[in-house]
Design an enzyme around this catalytic site. Sequence first.
Site, PDB file in Angstrom:
ATOM      1  N   ASP A 264      34.464  31.782  38.215  1.00 33.73           N
ATOM      2  CA  ASP A 264      34.603  30.601  39.057  1.00 33.73           C
ATOM      3  C   ASP A 264      34.998  29.440  38.137  1.00 33.73           C
ATOM      4  O   ASP A 264      34.951  29.530  36.909  1.00 33.73           O
ATOM      5  CB  ASP A 264      33.323  30.314  39.847  1.00 33.73           C
ATOM      6  CG  ASP A 264      33.611  29.457  41.088  1.00 33.73           C
ATOM      7  OD1 ASP A 264      34.691  28.823  41.156  1.00 33.73           O
ATOM      8  OD2 ASP A 264      32.764  29.399  41.989  1.00 33.73           O
TER       9      ASP A 264
HETATM   10  C1  NOJ Z   1      34.791  26.505  43.003  1.00 33.03           C
HETATM   11  C2  NOJ Z   1      34.317  27.361  44.136  1.00 33.03           C
HETATM   12  O1  NOJ Z   1      32.983  27.774  43.904  1.00 33.03           O
HETATM   13  C3  NOJ Z   1      35.181  28.588  44.362  1.00 33.03           C
HETATM   14  O2  NOJ Z   1      34.740  29.241  45.521  1.00 33.03           O
HETATM   15  C4  NOJ Z   1      36.614  28.218  44.450  1.00 33.03           C
HETATM   16  O3  NOJ Z   1      37.399  29.361  44.701  1.00 33.03           O
HETATM   17  C5  NOJ Z   1      37.025  27.546  43.142  1.00 33.03           C
HETATM   18  N1  NOJ Z   1      36.241  26.340  42.969  1.00 33.03           N
HETATM   19  C6  NOJ Z   1      38.509  27.196  43.087  1.00 33.03           C
HETATM   20  O4  NOJ Z   1      38.793  26.179  43.957  1.00 33.03           O
END
Ligand code: NOJ
Length: 718
Positions: A264
């Site tokens: 993430d």
């Molecule tokens: C953080 C989020 O937790 C995740 O779900 C997302 O895909 C990413 N940012 C990218 O935007």
Amino acid sequence: MTDIVKKLLNKMTVEEKIGQLIQVTGDFFKGSESTITGPLSENGRLKDEVKYMIGSVLGTSGSSEVKKIQQDYLAHSSLKIPLLFMADVIHGYKTIFPIPLGIAATFNPKMMKIASQVAASESAAAGLHVTFAPMVDLVRDPRWGRVMESTGEDPYLNEVMAREAVKGFQGNLPIDDSHIAATVKHFAGYGAAEAGREYNTVDMSEWQFRENYLGAYQSAIEAQAKLVMTSFNTMFGVPATGNKYLMKDILRQELEFNGVLISDWDAINELINHGTATDLQAATNLALNAGVDIDMMSFAYITLLEHVDELSKNVLKLIDESASRVLQLKKELGLFQNPYKGLNPEKENDKDIKLAHEKNALEVAEESIVMVKNNSSILPLSFDQRVFLTGPVADTGDLLGSWSWKGDVLQTKSLLFKMKKSFKNISFSEGINYHDRHIKDWDKISQQVSDADVIIVALGQPSSESGEATSMMEPTLPIGQIEYLKKLRQFNKPIVAIVVTGRPLILTQVNELVDAMLISFFPGTKGATALTNILTGKSEPTGRLPMTFPRNNGQIPIYYNSYTTGRPIEFGLQNNETKYVTKYIDGSNDPLYNFGDGLGYADISISESVIQENVLSMSEQIKVSVILQNKSNRSGQTVLQGYIHQKIGETVHPTKALKWFKKIEVPAKNSRKIMMSIPVNELASVHQDLSTSIDLGEYEIMVGLNSTDLVSHNLTIE
Ligand code: NOJ
């Protein structure tokens, strides 16, 4: 590894392989951003030799933008390995569908597939190859803002919806021009953040994890999702992104996932904050060893480029493995044949396609709306009833919900706009906005109410109050909205509440003040039409709650598939002993609305339920034949639900667990016979030694139109 990947890998320098493992935002390619410092940067930008080695980009889309970046990249990179474009396409790209919690509320897997298919086709035309969806994290706590992005509290519903989402996004393999690769997230357990506080610790036993949380990830992986994303949280005491046991033993070996594992955002770097890595280099080592292939915006893997000559054999091997998985994904997507795959400006802007997609969005939105109360059958309303429409959600396009970055709130029609077309006599005053306690134009409103037959009050949250980083201590409506409702109640006119929300809310007071209530989890582009169609009875409300709605804040977390405890509350009642049982001294254990609740307009009930065989062996099917009867003059739909309960076992078992559901149409004044069929292996549960198997013995099979009024049958497994 396929031949082409092997050949490529042999040609690549270590630097080029590392490049494939780095993901940055599109800004780095547009030359506008200056967010990186250190030896790999020049004037705040990535040095060209690094930039043209990078493997993937996130958050940039649009056919012309993507084409430009890809062209420039291919012109400058030495091996000409196309970039992968990824983004969060969660519940629609331009055409916005209900939020995933709303799609779950349809209790109709087909709706999830359609929503994902449409999202994929619009995204593919806009140049995207991968979506960061579905989020399949099981959630039992409405304080967590990302509950909107989940499919709720039930493992089985989550599993079914996860599978359909993957199938919808990816289509038949190999992924064609109108589909994109899916990313199952967040592995694992992100939905169980303590106290619903965003990014907080997750701490649960491995037994609990395997019993309730793991299934949805597994189901998405079995549906061949191409990517998995790590979660921000800890699992078994170790942050997921550096958790070798979770990623290697469970994800790779046990679940046999061989696709791309992406971190993430910044999650590798955050291992330092977690206190499991001293610096970026240590964090890099942990993530690589856990098998994380792509570093999303941590700028951790990029540090490997600074000391390529000192990398150990083990690290070089891990880099090879990860790079080959990224290249394999590019190959499977067909990017080596066509780096501009799917990208299609005509399709992107085609009006007929847009209309067709909006029709799909309307269908899903209608099915997602849940009617939780309808006293004296006040709904549906007729065309000539005089309606007073009011409340903060009555005249707004803020119906899309979080994660709809390409959806257009300003172009989204409001309830007022749509209802004007469906009611002969409608008056409107906003009355109150989301958070204000001051009622505007009260004198005018008093007159409007006096002149009306029915008040429709549209309450709720703005979309900014659910989604990432929107944890709430008290998931309830703002006090001003409740006070306004109380004032409206004084007129003694029937009140219909519409609640638009991204999470289960505590609606105890609202429930007392209104005659009818529709709950709509942000319904998307066609939300206002869908709600209007339900109000007028053009469509039947067929949504069911995918999560329990608490009566009170102190009940959280509350979920339907809980255990009895040694002192269940019924035990107290039977023994004239009410003190020493599992209960509160200041309120009921019961939620306001249960998982699976939802009413329709047609009067459908179960008139007969017969289990075919009540002694079965492991390989058989549990079969219950059910007759649904519709006593009313309108045809309608209902959701038949099948639950199981294991009576005795080595570990405890939920009082009931959903194992089957189906949305069924029953014509007016008619009945329908349905055969509910559950494979016996759905009875499998996790044992003390963490193995999963079916116990021989006694079970209960229950059927109903919600999770509380159930017809029960005994079953023995021999
Ligand atoms: C953080 C989020 O937790 C995740 O779900 C997302 O895909 C990413 N940012 C990218 O935007």
